[in-house]
Design a protein around this motif. Structure first.
Motif, PDB file in Angstrom:
ATOM      1  N   PHE A 120       8.786  21.709   2.409  1.00 28.02           N
ATOM      2  CA  PHE A 120       8.778  21.645   0.962  1.00 28.02           C
ATOM      3  C   PHE A 120       8.400  20.267   0.436  1.00 28.02           C
ATOM      4  O   PHE A 120       7.909  20.148  -0.691  1.00 28.02           O
ATOM      5  CB  PHE A 120      10.139  22.061   0.416  1.00 28.02           C
ATOM      6  N   VAL A 135       8.037  31.468   1.516  1.00 26.24           N
ATOM      7  CA  VAL A 135       8.662  30.336   0.829  1.00 26.24           C
ATOM      8  C   VAL A 135      10.007  30.744   0.233  1.00 26.24           C
ATOM      9  O   VAL A 135      10.992  30.010   0.329  1.00 26.24           O
ATOM     10  CB  VAL A 135       7.718  29.793  -0.255  1.00 26.24           C
ATOM     11  N   ALA A 139      13.537  29.188   1.334  1.00 22.96           N
ATOM     12  CA  ALA A 139      14.327  28.492   0.312  1.00 22.96           C
ATOM     13  C   ALA A 139      15.753  29.034   0.255  1.00 22.96           C
ATOM     14  O   ALA A 139      16.717  28.263   0.158  1.00 22.96           O
ATOM     15  CB  ALA A 139      13.648  28.620  -1.045  1.00 22.96           C
ATOM     16  N   ARG A 140      15.905  30.358   0.302  1.00 21.88           N
ATOM     17  CA  ARG A 140      17.257  30.932   0.270  1.00 21.88           C
ATOM     18  C   ARG A 140      18.060  30.489   1.487  1.00 21.88           C
ATOM     19  O   ARG A 140      19.244  30.134   1.374  1.00 21.88           O
ATOM     20  CB  ARG A 140      17.166  32.455   0.214  1.00 21.88           C
ATOM     21  N   ILE A 159      13.431  21.691  -2.912  1.00 28.80           N
ATOM     22  CA  ILE A 159      13.211  23.052  -3.406  1.00 28.80           C
ATOM     23  C   ILE A 159      12.710  23.032  -4.849  1.00 28.80           C
ATOM     24  O   ILE A 159      11.935  23.906  -5.259  1.00 28.80           O
ATOM     25  CB  ILE A 159      14.505  23.870  -3.267  1.00 28.80           C
ATOM     26  N   ALA A 162       9.174  22.727  -4.527  1.00 29.69           N
ATOM     27  CA  ALA A 162       8.606  24.007  -4.114  1.00 29.69           C
ATOM     28  C   ALA A 162       8.538  24.981  -5.281  1.00 29.69           C
ATOM     29  O   ALA A 162       7.602  25.786  -5.377  1.00 29.69           O
ATOM     30  CB  ALA A 162       9.429  24.598  -2.974  1.00 29.69           C
ATOM     31  N   CYS A 176      12.817  29.856  -5.759  1.00 27.84           N
ATOM     32  CA  CYS A 176      13.164  28.443  -5.604  1.00 27.84           C
ATOM     33  C   CYS A 176      13.932  27.927  -6.823  1.00 27.84           C
ATOM     34  O   CYS A 176      14.806  27.057  -6.684  1.00 27.84           O
ATOM     35  CB  CYS A 176      11.901  27.615  -5.384  1.00 27.84           C
TER      36      CYS A 176
END
Length: 482
Positions: A120, A135, A139-140, A159, A162, A176
């Motif tokens: 990121f 992505v 991210a999660r 993030i 991102a 994100c």
């Protein structure tokens, strides 16, 4: 632990681990086939092809799933060293997406967090936008792992970048955004979360952004928490209402938590419980009614403006507040109710003693009432003056609270503005009167009026003359008849 890799073995596609020497899959990025795979995926990302997700995911499973299942995190270390950012951002993302569950299962979450932060922070934005599902999933996972490792602040910054990179347009919500809001609240970066929520985000494009219903719910939920932390009660209530109106297949735990927060924030903002949003489904309203019943009872006690009733309700629902982590917010209701009582006194009293205020609020002393009034005046909620010697509070109108010196300056400025306007009008009138075009136009109009009036007079005279002749002729005929 994995032993360091030798340069010779790295170039040959061989890795060393506690399990011994194992040759990686033919699509290892340090082999010719592997480099072709990376270049192909990166070219597809640059072209924004729709089948990139399927193609890259298939190769990612082939490249990493088999080797990681045999040798743990060693293969990911090799891939991480061989892939260059930002050149192979899309490939990096799809391989990391595949490796995450295996790394988590084997206890290598710190390694995953390191790779995700690199992706990121250093990845190419266009390639990130080409793989939104990868992505979003990364991210999660990064949000959950970063919280457990105490790296919420660093993960939030990465993030957030991102989110800006993967959004199809500046007004689109992504996964994100939701993860960044969660990490921001976890790291107490409330202002950053509120700034994100204040931006013009009003569009959700799941296919283009990887955003799901859960992401929408979490974004507005954590935005409401951030607003509440900064005591922006109205905005917090609105954010929690957005959670309730978001379409979903079933009632979620996020919606239930949002409704509890919404009730308390509405009491702080408006002094009354909120009404159910029009766009919320009737089924949700019925389901939430049972879950938030303890908070409804607190709201009912609040609106009575009876401090004793509110204290008893908070005491009775102490367990429900603790289970929802809302004990601190509920404790602020005492002060909010007292402020409502004092504001209600302004419609009845012009002056009142601090002792009487203390009696109505159930405070311990007049000094406590004076301190409360002072806080309300300082916050701009109440307009009043306090005579400490007599212990009297005088409620003031808007005009009465103004500084006399400021009033004099304001009047002088208004008088000056009026005089300047009068001078401008007089100057304009002189310009108009002395203008040759204006004089000529006025003269022509005057001449036209005179000619018209003369014409009307002649016509009237002629008409009158004709009438007299008719009368004379009639009289002559009557004489002859006689």
């Amino acid at each position: 632990p994995v032993r360091p890799f030798s340069a010779a073995r790295g170039r040959a596609g061989i890795m060393a681990s506690d399990a011994g020497e194992i040759k990686l899959d033919p699509v290892n990025p340090r082999t010719e086939n592997g480099r072709q795979f990376l270049d192909t995926v990166s070219r597809m990302a640059q072209a924004d092809l729709r089948d990139l997700h399927r193609y890259a995911g298939m190769l990612a499973h082939k490249a990493t799933l088999e080797s990681i299942s045999r040798v743990g995190s060693g293969a990911v270390v090799v891939l991480g060293e061989a892939i260059s950012l930002p050149e192979h951002t899309a490939s990096y993302a799809c391989i990391l997406y595949t490796a995450e569950p295996i790394l988590h299962r084997q206890g290598h979450t710190a390694l995953f967090v390191r790779f995700a932060l690199s992706l990121f922070s250093e990845g190419d934005r266009r390639q990130l936008r080409a793989v939104p599902a990868f992505v979003a999933s990364i991210a999660r996972a990064l949000g959950q792992h970063a919280r457990s490792l105490g790296a919420a602040s660093a993960a939030m910054r990465a993030i957030t970048r991102a989110a800006e990179a993967t959004a199809p347009n500046p007004h689109c919500l992504t996964a994100c955004h939701a993860v960044a809001a969660m990490l921001g609240c976890d790291g107490k970066h409330y202002r950053e979360v509120c700034a994100m929520a204040d931006s013009d985000i009003f569009e959700v494009l799941p296919a283009a952004s990887g955003c799901q219903v859960e992401d929408v719910l979490c974004f507005y939920y954590y935005a409401g928490v951030a607003y509440a932390a900064l005591k922006k009660w109205s905005k917090a209530t609105d954010s929690f209402s957005m959670v309730l109106v978001t379409p979903s297949a079933a009632l979620s735990a996020v919606a239930m938590a949002a409704e509890r927060w919404r009730i308390l924030c509405s009491l702080m903002a408006a002094g009354k419980p909120p009404s159910m949003p029009v766009a919320a489904s009737q089924g949700m309203a019925r389901s939430l009614a049972d879950d938030v019943r303890p908070f409804t009872r607190i709201a009912e006690a609040f609106v009575t403006l009876n401090p004793t009733a509110l204290a008893e309700a908070l005491k009775a629902e102490e367990e429900a507040l603790a289970a929802s982590s809302l004990t601190g917010l509920a404790a602020q209701l005492h002060r909010a109710q007292q402020a409502r009582v004092i504001l209600g006194l302004t419609s009845t009293f012009v002056t009142i003693t601090t002792a009487e205020i203390a009696e109505k609020l159930g405070l311990g002393s007049a000094a406590d009432a004076e301190a409360l009034v002072f806080d309300l005046v300082r916050a701009g909620t109440l307009r009043a003056s306090i005579d400490q010697e007599r212990g009297v509070v005088s409620f003031l109108d808007d005009d009465a609270t103004a500084d006399p010196a400021m009033l004099v300056k304001r009047v002088e400025s208004l008088v000056g503005a009026a005089a300047a306007l009068a001078d401008a009008i007089a100057t304009r009138e002189r310009d108009v009167v002395l203008s040759p075009d204006c004089v000529k136009h006025a003269t022509m109009r005057a001449r036209g009026r005179v000619s018209a009036e003369a014409g009307r007079s002649g016509a009237m005279a002629a008409a009158a003359g004709g009438a007299d002749a008719d009368v004379a002729e009639a009289m002559r005929r009557s004489t002859l008849d006689m």
